[in-house]
Design an enzyme around this catalytic site. Structure first.
Site, PDB file in Angstrom:
ATOM      1  N   LEU B  59      -2.631  -2.852   2.052  1.00 49.70           N
ATOM      2  CA  LEU B  59      -3.176  -4.517   2.127  1.00 49.70           C
ATOM      3  C   LEU B  59      -3.961  -3.829   2.927  1.00 49.70           C
ATOM      4  O   LEU B  59      -5.340  -5.003   3.288  1.00 49.70           O
ATOM      5  CB  LEU B  59      -2.488  -4.923   2.497  1.00 49.70           C
ATOM      6  N   ARG B  60      -4.077  -2.246   4.261  1.00 44.74           N
ATOM      7  CA  ARG B  60      -5.454  -2.412   4.799  1.00 44.74           C
ATOM      8  C   ARG B  60      -5.164  -3.348   6.150  1.00 44.74           C
ATOM      9  O   ARG B  60      -6.630  -3.403   7.204  1.00 44.74           O
ATOM     10  CB  ARG B  60      -6.822  -2.590   4.063  1.00 44.74           C
ATOM     11  N   ASN B  90       0.438   2.537   7.248  1.00 43.74           N
ATOM     12  CA  ASN B  90      -0.210   3.503   7.366  1.00 43.74           C
ATOM     13  C   ASN B  90      -2.113   2.276   7.692  1.00 43.74           C
ATOM     14  O   ASN B  90      -3.207   3.184   7.386  1.00 43.74           O
ATOM     15  CB  ASN B  90      -0.789   4.307   6.795  1.00 43.74           C
ATOM     16  N   ASP B 148       3.262   7.448   4.483  1.00 46.13           N
ATOM     17  CA  ASP B 148       2.863   7.885   3.310  1.00 46.13           C
ATOM     18  C   ASP B 148       1.581   8.375   3.754  1.00 46.13           C
ATOM     19  O   ASP B 148       0.352   6.938   4.987  1.00 46.13           O
ATOM     20  CB  ASP B 148       1.944   6.716   2.417  1.00 46.13           C
ATOM     21  N   HIS B 175       5.406  10.625   0.740  1.00 47.21           N
ATOM     22  CA  HIS B 175       4.564  11.064   0.232  1.00 47.21           C
ATOM     23  C   HIS B 175       4.720  12.820   0.440  1.00 47.21           C
ATOM     24  O   HIS B 175       4.926  13.045   1.915  1.00 47.21           O
ATOM     25  CB  HIS B 175       3.044  10.814   0.662  1.00 47.21           C
ATOM     26  N   ASP B 301      -0.434   2.442  -6.106  1.00 48.20           N
ATOM     27  CA  ASP B 301      -0.615   3.045  -4.879  1.00 48.20           C
ATOM     28  C   ASP B 301      -2.556   2.345  -4.470  1.00 48.20           C
ATOM     29  O   ASP B 301      -3.652   3.240  -4.499  1.00 48.20           O
ATOM     30  CB  ASP B 301      -1.035   4.762  -4.529  1.00 48.20           C
ATOM     31  N   HIS B 305     -11.186   0.673  -0.021  1.00 50.18           N
ATOM     32  CA  HIS B 305     -12.192   1.498   0.221  1.00 50.18           C
ATOM     33  C   HIS B 305     -13.113   0.744   0.001  1.00 50.18           C
ATOM     34  O   HIS B 305     -13.604   0.870  -0.860  1.00 50.18           O
ATOM     35  CB  HIS B 305     -12.119   2.767   0.018  1.00 50.18           C
ATOM     36  N   GLY B 320      -8.174   7.643  -2.543  1.00 49.84           N
ATOM     37  CA  GLY B 320      -7.517   6.435  -2.874  1.00 49.84           C
ATOM     38  C   GLY B 320      -7.981   5.686  -4.111  1.00 49.84           C
ATOM     39  O   GLY B 320     -10.251   5.547  -3.795  1.00 49.84           O
TER      40      GLY B 320
END
Lengths: 310, 421
Positions: B59-60, B90, B148, B175, B301, B305, B320
């Protein structure tokens, strides 16, 4: 010359070209080679056109060869050389090149360490792109000058045996030569240590071998590739000494070669590593003729793509 | 709002039910009887399933909200038919501490459209060096642990994490890749990487670490789930480990079952992801793994970006692609309509499969549970148009893809968050 009509504004890789297109470039280059033997070596073909030599990876011989070709065609020239990628400077490659295009340039000759960078730009720009080498992918003008030299010496490609020896894995020259030779009907052998010659090339009909005498036997053309010291450091082979002892071309293996087999090298040579000094300078060697042919071929390429710009 | 959902083909892999029946939703929960004021919705021709769970989503948020936020990411999930998403740790700051988990949960409460289930990091800063506070993360509400995007290379540390995590009965989502063997590769190592002269990512880099994980799961008894399984060898290793009784599961992504490395020849960075698109033999082995349930989960996944990040040389582009809004159309087209999986099998990969991995009461139509529902129209054909996506990012290889089947409705806790009928 054939009445074939060239239609590309970019030259990205030999893979993209038909046999007919390759022959057309070679025929055109022959005319330009004649020009370079005249007393007045300059022609007005690209007068009023601007060519940018955009080198994102260091190069001396290819850049000089292009620059001379551009001068002989009467183009205006801008040289941009940068060692770091444009990304590291904070500007994307696309932005950098769009800025260059905004200066109303006609052609960009580019070298880049990243595979596919010229393809990426060609899709997004109106000016023409000539690939002067991208990563380990493609180096079309080197392949064309190799093909030109082979044709000049051997007449035709059908059934010709060409052995390319060295670091095939990391070589854009090997890949580009391969496509050209296969399209024109030659037989291609890739040879070198198994770490540097991937088996996958067999699927294309290339003979893969890991033994120098076997690679030399029956070859009409032997093309040696430069061995980079960094490959040894990355563990692809134990030492430069072992490499040259097993895969280096020297007097002791000459007996395996046909008497009229010729020796090529894209340069720069590591004398005494992949090629013994005496052979590099010997009568079988066409290495300096390759350099001379290089700018005739580059004149032909620039002339043809410039003719297709909108 | 209360509902009577009528005439749909109801498929519930958790009970094995497959047939037409009415589903009642009252006060946000599944009910045994209809409420008096319920709206009747006729779902003739549709398939109704328990709400889909995507066990692998980025979800960033926090840190890279130019690419996605909890709001836009969960909007994309809703449009894509997912009622719950597991959010990878991450982010920036990394979700390796209870404070960041609290931040994610607070934001999800405020602006989330579907259920957000946070995953905590296994190591501090997902740097693979020191164990993250797994107990504190569990208290803060994580549903699993994962590094991940990275992989713990130190086997002893991995062993300790697996042993320690058992105290909290949460799975590890790994991962799996050996970074030395990966050697900076950018695409699958094989015919196409050799042809293009690009640095390859050998299948063995993944298989080696999955073997490590399987061995350590056997030793420690930890539940391990392998993220984005991409090679034929990986499927074999997982199948073998399962046959020995090791608690190992795996997920496949829609892109690995529908695309191969031949796509890279166009140098389009929307085909660059990690693990990379593999060979046709790998693709078919993944499908076989889904068929025999070695691979029990399909996960996207989803990795947003920005266009700027992706619009660069292939070597320099980040890995990604996004997947929330294409997963169901792509898997219906590639797996169901091509006859590889039945509809109950496919739905299980999005419901029972992930629910079992997490050990949570999701993927169910059980009376009394929150009414999370996914409604599918398996027959409508359409062309994927990324400009219509709810996601903030557009890094998808599926623009122009001809799909058969789409998500018609998504209900979370008794509320429609997406509804085409």
């Amino acid at each position: 010359m054939s009445d074939f009509k060239w239609t590309r504004k970019d030259l990205l890789s030999i893979y993209d070209l038909s046999a007919e297109e390759i022959i057309h470039i070679l025929d055109t280059a022959e005319e330009f080679k004649k020009v370079s033997q005249r007393r007045v070596k300059k022609v007005p073909a690209l007068r009023g056109k601007t060519v940018v030599n955009f080198f994102v990876e260091p190069s001396t011989r290819t850049r000089i060869s292009f620059e001379l070709a551009e001068q002989r065609l009467s183009a205006d020239i801008i040289n941009i050389a940068t060692e770091s990628s444009s990304l590291k400077k904070g500007e994307t490659l696309l932005d950098t090149v769009k800025n260059i295009q905004a200066l109303q340039v006609d052609l960009i000759v580019m070298r880049h360490s990243a595979t596919g960078a010229p393809n990426f730009l060609a899709e997004r720009l109106n000016c023409g792109i000539v690939n002067a080498g991208d990563g380990a992918h493609s180096h079309p003008t080197q392949a064309l000058l190799d093909l030109f030299t082979i044709r000049e010496k051997k007449g035709s490609f059908k059934g010709l045996n060409v052995s390319i020896i060295g670091d095939i894995r990391h070589s854009r020259v090997a890949r580009s030569d391969m496509w050209g030779l296969l399209k024109l009907g030659a037989n291609v052998t890739f040879a070198g240590p198994a770490t540097l010659v991937p088996e996958e090339f067999r699927e294309l009909g290339v003979r893969v071998c890991h033994n120098l005498p076997e690679a030399l036997e029956g070859a009409d053309v032997v093309n040696l590739l430069r061995i980079q010291h960094e490959r040894q450091r990355s563990g692809f082979f134990p030492s430069i000494g072992e490499y040259s002892g097993i895969f280096g071309l020297n007097e002791s293996v000459l007996k395996y070669m046909k008497p009229d087999a010729m020796i090529m090298h894209p340069g720069p040579i590591n004398r005494g590593v992949e090629l013994a000094s005496a052979l590099a300078d010997g009568e079988r060697s066409v290495i300096l003729e390759q350099v001379t042919n290089g700018f005739a071929v580059r004149m032909a390429v620039l002339f043809l793509v410039a003719g297709c710009l909108k | 709002m209360n509902y009577i959902l009528k005439n749909a083909r109801v498929i519930d892999p958790s009970t094995g039910f497959d047939g037409v029946k009415d589903i009642y939703v009252t006060d946000g929960k599944f009910a045994a009887e209809p409420a008096a004021d319920a709206e009747i919705v006729d779902l003739s021709g549709y398939v109704l399933a328990p709400g889909f769970v995507d066990i692998h989503v980025h979800l960033r948020h926090p840190g890279k909200t130019a690419a996605e936020t909890i709001h836009t990411g969960t909007m994309a999930a809703a449009a894509g038919g997912f009622t719950s998403v597991v959010a990878m740790p991450n982010t920036s700051p990394c979700a390796d501490n209870p404070g960041t988990i609290q931040y994610v949960l607070t934001n999800a409460e405020k602006e989330g459209v579907v259920n957000v289930l946070p995953c905590g990091a296994m190591t501090k800063g997902i740097a693979g060096e020191e164990m993250a506070p797994l107990g504190g993360l569990k208290k803060a509400g994580v549903v699993a642990f994962s590094d991940d995007g990275k992989c713990v290379q130190n086997h002893e540390l991995m062993r300790h994490i697996m042993e320690y995590s058992k105290s909290f009965d949460l799975p590890i989502l790994d991962h799996a890749e050996d970074l030395q063997l990966l050697a900076g590769g950018v695409m699958h190592e094989g015919y196409w990487s050799v042809l293009l002269g690009m640095k390859g990512m050998p299948a063995e880099a993944e298989e080696l670490m999955i073997s490590r994980d399987a061995l350590l799961a056997g030793k420690t008894g930890c539940r391990i789930h392998i993220q984005h399984v991409s090679t034929a060898g990986s499927v074999d290793i997982i199948r073998h480990a399962q046959s020995k009784g090791i608690k190992i599961t795996g997920e496949a992504t829609p892109h690995h079952i529908s695309l191969t490395d031949v796509e890279i020849k166009k140098f389009n960075t929307n085909y660059k992801m990690n693990p990379p698109l593999r060979s046709e033999a790998d693709r078919m082995a993944l499908i076989e793994g889904l068929r025999d349930n070695t691979i029990s989960v399909i996960a996207t996944d989803h990795a947003p970006h920005t266009e700027t990040e992706k619009l660069v040389e292939f070597d320099y582009a980040p890995f990604g692609i996004i997947g929330l809004e294409t997963a169901i159309p792509v898997t219906l087209t590639e797996l169901y309509h091509k006859g590889y999986l039945t509809l109950p099998q496919l739905i299980s990969k999005f419901t029972k499969g992930p629910a079992d991995v997490l050990g949570l009461p999701l993927g169910t139509l059980e009376v009394g549970r929150p009414a999370d529902i996914t409604i599918i129209d398996t027959e409508t054909e359409f062309t994927v148009d990324p400009s219509t996506f709810k996601s903030k990012s557009r890094n998808t290889p599926y623009g122009g893809y001809k799909a058969k089947g789409r998500v018609a409705g998504t209900m979370v806790g008794g509320k429609f968050v997406h509804r085409l009928f």
